[in-house]
Design an enzyme around this catalytic site. Structure first.
Site, PDB file in Angstrom:
ATOM      1  N   ASP A  58       0.837  -1.204   0.000  1.00 46.79           N
ATOM      2  CA  ASP A  58       0.000   0.000   0.000  1.00 46.79           C
ATOM      3  C   ASP A  58       0.873   1.255   0.000  1.00 46.79           C
ATOM      4  OD1 ASP A  58       0.910  -0.025   2.580  1.00 46.79           O
ATOM      5  OD2 ASP A  58      -1.065   0.077   3.535  1.00 46.79           O
ATOM      6  N   SER A  59       2.204   1.065   0.109  1.00 44.95           N
ATOM      7  CA  SER A  59       3.138   2.183  -0.060  1.00 44.95           C
ATOM      8  C   SER A  59       2.971   2.800  -1.445  1.00 44.95           C
ATOM      9  CB  SER A  59       4.579   1.702   0.128  1.00 44.95           C
ATOM     10  OG  SER A  59       4.819   0.554  -0.650  1.00 44.95           O
ATOM     11  N   LYS A 126      -1.183  -9.685   3.104  1.00 40.87           N
ATOM     12  CA  LYS A 126      -0.605  -9.147   4.335  1.00 40.87           C
ATOM     13  C   LYS A 126      -1.461  -7.992   4.806  1.00 40.87           C
ATOM     14  CE  LYS A 126       2.893  -5.766   4.056  1.00 40.87           C
ATOM     15  NZ  LYS A 126       2.262  -4.640   4.758  1.00 40.87           N
ATOM     16  N   GLU A 128      -1.884  -4.981   8.269  1.00 40.94           N
ATOM     17  CA  GLU A 128      -1.394  -4.430   9.530  1.00 40.94           C
ATOM     18  C   GLU A 128      -2.333  -4.905  10.627  1.00 40.94           C
ATOM     19  OE1 GLU A 128      -0.674  -0.203   9.153  1.00 40.94           O
ATOM     20  OE2 GLU A 128       0.414  -0.508   7.278  1.00 40.94           O
ATOM     21  N   GLU A 195       8.196  -4.286  11.077  1.00 41.96           N
ATOM     22  CA  GLU A 195       8.754  -3.061  10.493  1.00 41.96           C
ATOM     23  C   GLU A 195       9.333  -2.160  11.583  1.00 41.96           C
ATOM     24  OE1 GLU A 195       6.267  -1.046   7.636  1.00 41.96           O
ATOM     25  OE2 GLU A 195       7.580   0.731   7.617  1.00 41.96           O
TER      26      GLU A 195
HETATM   27  O1  KIV Z   1       3.452  -1.223   1.708  1.00 41.94           O
HETATM   28  C1  KIV Z   1       4.641  -1.527   1.849  1.00 41.94           C
HETATM   29  O2  KIV Z   1       5.498  -1.219   1.006  1.00 41.94           O
HETATM   30  C2  KIV Z   1       5.006  -2.269   3.059  1.00 41.94           C
HETATM   31  C3  KIV Z   1       6.441  -2.388   3.499  1.00 41.94           C
HETATM   32  C4  KIV Z   1       6.579  -3.319   4.616  1.00 41.94           C
HETATM   33  C5  KIV Z   1       7.460  -2.644   2.520  1.00 41.94           C
HETATM   34  O3  KIV Z   1       4.143  -2.757   3.701  1.00 41.94           O
END
Ligand code: KIV
Length: 287
Positions: A58-59, A126, A128, A195
């Site tokens: 999501d970056s 993945k 959070e 992280e």
């Molecule tokens: O969204 C992202 O780039 C991440 C990082 C851990 C690389 O979640």
């Protein structure tokens, strides 16, 4: 015109990277390399370079779309780009990141996870993981979808008082992190991503859980490491975090090429004769 995909065509690797293989690598003490990818050519280059795993993160919201935070990442766009990444890197272990809007409620999150798997060919998702997310991890895992819990610094929590800074830097918070890691894994998380935490905290988590642990600025103890590709290549607009090795300054190189293009046009050096289509020779005379 960019019609020739030969240069970036996905190169066959000798093996398809699976969760089992990453677990075997962990047991053998072999580290794996993971990067973010948001497009086909980057994915193809990464696979050809031997990168084991890719993450459509999501970056993308900050790196590609220019938003202030990762909370702005749109799921539908990420899904479309995830399909492109998979086309570019069919053999890597591919992870779809669940953007903020996709985990607003558990039903929506489960649907997003299924779509990452079924439409984009993701091997895992993945997210959070918050303390109340154990049930969600369980639901996604029982749907047969490999789940990775992202702990430590959680960029989507940018508005919380804890803020956007390194986590688990004292004994009490390491203990809390280990407790959360244990409970995510007992709920079904097949991997963890940590992280921005000290190596000691990562080591405590690794000692507490049997699954592979990916570090993003979490020290050398981790089983694999992930970085935002643009940060490492010096292509990002923002200053990267301290844990990012700058292997190149491609932003500067790209800027120079773009400037040269402008001056070539301004000076008339471009287009040169070799860039111009000649007329066909006329064979028949008109009456
Ligand atoms: O969204 C992202 O780039 C991440 C990082 C851990 C690389 O979640």
């Amino acid at each position: 015109m960019g019609t020739d995909n030969q240069m970036h065509a996905p190169q066959a690797t000798t093996r398809r990277i699976t969760l089992d293989l990453l677990c075997q690598m962990k047991s053998a003490g072999e580290k794996f390399a993971m990067l973010t990818a948001y497009d086909y050519p980057t994915a193809a280059l990464a696979q050809a370079a031997g990168v084991h795993a890719l993450l459509i993160g999501d970056s993308l919201a900050t790196v590609i779309l220019g938003h202030e935070s990762t909370r702005e990442a749109p799921f539908e766009l990420m899904l479309t780009l995830a399909e492109a990444v998979r086309r570019g890197a069919p053999d890597v272990f591919f992870v779809g990141d669940m953007p903020y809007e996709s985990i607003i409620d558990d039903d929506r999150a489960l649907l997003a996870a299924r779509r990452y798997r079924d439409e984009a060919g993701c091997d895992a998702v993945k997210f959070e993981a918050q303390p109340d997310h154990d049930e969600l991890i369980e639901r996604i895992a029982s749907a047969g979808i490999t789940t990775i819990a992202h702990l430590g610094l959680q960029p989507q929590q940018v508005l919380s008082p804890e803020g956007y800074r390194a986590q688990a830097r004292d004994a009490g918070s390491v203990e809390a992190l280990v407790t959360r890691a244990r409970s995510a894994v007992s709920s079904g998380a097949a991997m963890l991503l940590l992280e921005a935490i000290p190596n000691e905290a990562a080591q405590a988590v690794i000692d507490a859980v049997p699954v592979p642990v990916i570090g993003c600025g979490a020290g050398p103890a981790c089983d694999g490491h992930v970085l935002v590709t643009q940060d490492m290549l010096g292509l990002g607009a923002a200053r990267p975090p301290k844990f990012v090795p700058r292997h190149a300054e491609l932003g500067r190189a790209v800027a120079e090429v773009l400037r040269r293009y402008v001056t070539d046009i301004e000076s008339g050096r471009y287009p040169a004769p070799e860039h111009v289509y000649p007329m066909r020779a006329t064979t028949a005379k008109r009456d």
